[in-house]
Design an enzyme around this catalytic site. Structure first.
Site, mmCIF file in Angstrom:
data_model
loop_
_atom_site.group_PDB
_atom_site.id
_atom_site.type_symbol
_atom_site.label_atom_id
_atom_site.label_comp_id
_atom_site.label_asym_id
_atom_site.label_seq_id
_atom_site.Cartn_x
_atom_site.Cartn_y
_atom_site.Cartn_z
ATOM 1 N N ARG A 127 0.872 -1.181 0.000
ATOM 2 C CA ARG A 127 0.000 0.000 0.000
ATOM 3 C C ARG A 127 0.899 1.217 0.000
ATOM 4 O O ARG A 127 1.670 1.441 0.948
ATOM 5 C CB ARG A 127 -0.925 0.004 1.219
ATOM 6 C CG ARG A 127 -1.596 1.349 1.452
ATOM 7 C CD ARG A 127 -2.713 1.301 2.448
ATOM 8 N NE ARG A 127 -3.856 0.603 1.906
ATOM 9 C CZ ARG A 127 -5.081 0.633 2.432
ATOM 10 N NH1 ARG A 127 -5.315 1.339 3.530
ATOM 11 N NH2 ARG A 127 -6.069 -0.026 1.884
ATOM 12 N N HIS B 113 -7.309 0.717 -6.517
ATOM 13 C CA HIS B 113 -7.490 -0.144 -5.339
ATOM 14 C C HIS B 113 -8.092 -1.477 -5.826
ATOM 15 O O HIS B 113 -9.236 -1.811 -5.520
ATOM 16 C CB HIS B 113 -8.409 0.542 -4.334
ATOM 17 C CG HIS B 113 -8.370 -0.023 -2.948
ATOM 18 N ND1 HIS B 113 -7.560 -1.080 -2.574
ATOM 19 C CD2 HIS B 113 -9.065 0.313 -1.818
ATOM 20 C CE1 HIS B 113 -7.747 -1.358 -1.295
ATOM 21 N NE2 HIS B 113 -8.646 -0.536 -0.816
ATOM 22 N N GLN C 114 -9.825 -4.208 -3.508
ATOM 23 C CA GLN C 114 -11.153 -3.828 -3.041
ATOM 24 C C GLN C 114 -12.217 -4.206 -4.069
ATOM 25 O O GLN C 114 -13.316 -4.646 -3.714
ATOM 26 C CB GLN C 114 -11.190 -2.325 -2.773
ATOM 27 C CG GLN C 114 -12.504 -1.837 -2.202
ATOM 28 C CD GLN C 114 -12.747 -2.318 -0.789
ATOM 29 O OE1 GLN C 114 -11.922 -2.127 0.083
ATOM 30 N NE2 GLN C 114 -13.897 -2.952 -0.557
ATOM 31 N N ASP D 144 -17.420 6.642 -1.686
ATOM 32 C CA ASP D 144 -16.174 6.527 -0.925
ATOM 33 C C ASP D 144 -15.926 7.893 -0.296
ATOM 34 O O ASP D 144 -16.579 8.886 -0.646
ATOM 35 C CB ASP D 144 -15.024 6.126 -1.866
ATOM 36 C CG ASP D 144 -13.712 5.884 -1.131
ATOM 37 O OD1 ASP D 144 -13.740 5.641 0.095
ATOM 38 O OD2 ASP D 144 -12.646 5.960 -1.780
ATOM 39 N N CYS E 85 -16.266 1.102 0.517
ATOM 40 C CA CYS E 85 -15.075 0.313 0.861
ATOM 41 C C CYS E 85 -14.672 0.495 2.317
ATOM 42 O O CYS E 85 -13.962 -0.338 2.860
ATOM 43 C CB CYS E 85 -13.935 0.651 -0.079
ATOM 44 S SG CYS E 85 -13.258 2.308 0.112
ATOM 45 N N ARG F 169 -12.993 -8.927 1.621
ATOM 46 C CA ARG F 169 -11.580 -8.649 1.352
ATOM 47 C C ARG F 169 -10.746 -9.888 1.661
ATOM 48 O O ARG F 169 -9.819 -10.227 0.931
ATOM 49 C CB ARG F 169 -11.093 -7.464 2.207
ATOM 50 C CG ARG F 169 -11.715 -6.121 1.870
ATOM 51 C CD ARG F 169 -11.254 -5.602 0.520
ATOM 52 N NE ARG F 169 -9.805 -5.502 0.439
ATOM 53 C CZ ARG F 169 -9.082 -4.476 0.905
ATOM 54 N NH1 ARG F 169 -9.695 -3.439 1.454
ATOM 55 N NH2 ARG F 169 -7.773 -4.457 0.784
HETATM 56 N N1 NVA Z 1 -10.093 6.475 -1.520
HETATM 57 C C1 NVA Z 1 -9.701 6.084 -0.194
HETATM 58 C C2 NVA Z 1 -9.868 4.607 -0.003
HETATM 59 C C3 NVA Z 1 -9.606 4.107 1.387
HETATM 60 C C4 NVA Z 1 -9.651 2.624 1.514
HETATM 61 C C5 NVA Z 1 -8.268 6.500 0.089
HETATM 62 O O1 NVA Z 1 -7.421 6.347 -0.795
HETATM 63 O O2 NVA Z 1 -7.989 6.989 1.188
HETATM 64 N N1 CP Z 2 -11.117 -0.434 2.396
HETATM 65 C C1 CP Z 2 -9.851 -0.420 2.842
HETATM 66 O O1 CP Z 2 -8.895 -0.601 2.095
HETATM 67 O O2 CP Z 2 -9.747 -0.220 4.192
HETATM 68 P P1 CP Z 2 -8.407 0.015 5.037
HETATM 69 O O3 CP Z 2 -7.888 1.376 4.668
HETATM 70 O O4 CP Z 2 -8.831 -0.086 6.463
HETATM 71 O O5 CP Z 2 -7.422 -1.051 4.658
#
Ligand code: NVA
Ligand code: CP
Length: 306
Positions: free
Chosen positions: A101, A128, A131, A224, A264, A292
């Site tokens: 990540r 992502h 997800q 989201d 998500c 997930r």
């Molecule tokens: N769009 C959000 C998704 C979090 C799982 C982010 O990147 O923070």
């Molecule tokens: N949806 C998702 O990726 O959640 P986290 O940021 O908690 O991993």
């Protein structure tokens, strides 16, 4: 040849279907697959916070017979003192897969280019894809075959989730609509990839600022956060921009009467979605979060045995 999963279309539509049906099977029989028996180790690298991704990959690797190793940003030499390329060559000598990540998509691209073990994108600024495997599993469980269904993503069209929705749902043969302000468009490459894939799968793609038209008749409504990780400094301006795109009960009522709601998570109630919708009877967010685990186990099994 090693397979990576850096964006949604690193697998074919047929492989996507195969992974989702395997995820459903593994959900029913949690310990049926042991491709990491040994135990082999999977490195889980995090440059941003996480609850679901960290827990689901840690539990999933363990259930596949392996051992997860979480490395938080700043705890290794990666970034400040050591290049991605050198890190990739060290990790491949010891681990069976790398899950990362991070911020720029180019980071995971560089890691994948430099290593002989599968690299999985567990969220970048651009995509992502893990997800979306879970979301498509959830749609399949609640609505049957996603092909032919209409899914509407409401909110920040320039987000990782919107880009992944366009590509992954086009692969699944869905009619994908993204409702977003004109100045928050998805990546041009995500739109063109989705349009090309739609030509092969019978899907369709629409990006519009008309949120009412986009939600009307949809089978799946998804949103989201308006403030993705790394955008915190722009929070006030972003809230002002996206407020017309909040999923209220009135907006959700325009969707099909059997429509489901996805998010998500983490969610910010009374910003991108009202509590009445996300905590309502047609919200399937807890199944989505659980999936997930199952979807990523199926993905790991697929990549490790490819
Ligand atoms: N769009 C959000 C998704 C979090 C799982 C982010 O990147 O923070
Ligand atoms: N949806 C998702 O990726 O959640 P986290 O940021 O908690 O991993």
């Amino acid at each position: 040849m090693v397979r990576h999963f850096l964006r949604d279309d690193d697998i074919t539509p047929a492989e996507q279907r195969q992974i989702i049906s395997r995820a459903i099977a593994l959900k029913a029989d949690r310990f049926a697959a042991q491709p990491l028996a040994g135990p082999q180790t999977v490195a889980l690298l995090f440059d941003k916070p996480s609850t679901r991704t960290r827990v689901s990959f840690s539990v999933g690797v363990t259930e596949l017979g392996g051992s997860p190793m979480v490395i938080q940003s700043g705890e290794s030499q990666l970034g400040a003192k050591e290049s991605i390329a050198d890190t990739a060559r060290v990790l491949e000598r010891m681990v069976s897969a790398i899950v990362w990540r991070t911020f720029a998509q180019s980071n995971v691209d560089e890691m994948a280019a430099g290593t002989t073990v599968p690299v999985i994108n567990s969220l970048t600024d651009e995509f992502h894809p893990c997800q979306l495997l879970a979301d498509l599993q959830t749609i399949t469980e609640h609505k049957g075959d996603p092909a032919g269904l209409t899914v509407t993503f409401v909110g920040d069209g320039s987000s990782n989730m919107a880009n992944s929705y366009l590509i992954a749902c086009a692969m699944a043969g869905m009619h994908v609509r993204v409702a977003t302000p004109a100045d928050h468009q998805p990546l041009a490459d995500a739109v063109s990839s989705a349009q090309r894939i739609a030509g092969e799968t019978g899907a369709s793609v629409l990006v519009t600022d008309d949120v009412v038209a986009a939600v009307t008749g949809a089978d799946v409504v998804v949103t989201d956060t308006w403030v993705s990780m790394g955008q915190e400094a722009d929070k006030a301006a972003r809230i002002a921009t996206f407020t017309p795109y909040r999923v209220t009960p009135e907006l959700f009522a325009l969707a099909d009467s059997a429509a489901i709601f996805l998010h998500c998570l983490p969610a910010y109630r009374e910003y991108e979605v009202d509590a009445a919708v996300i905590d309502g009877p047609r919200s399937v967010i807890w199944d989505e979060a659980e999936n997930r685990l199952h979807a990523q186990k199926a993905l790991l099994e697929f990549l490790l045995t490819a």
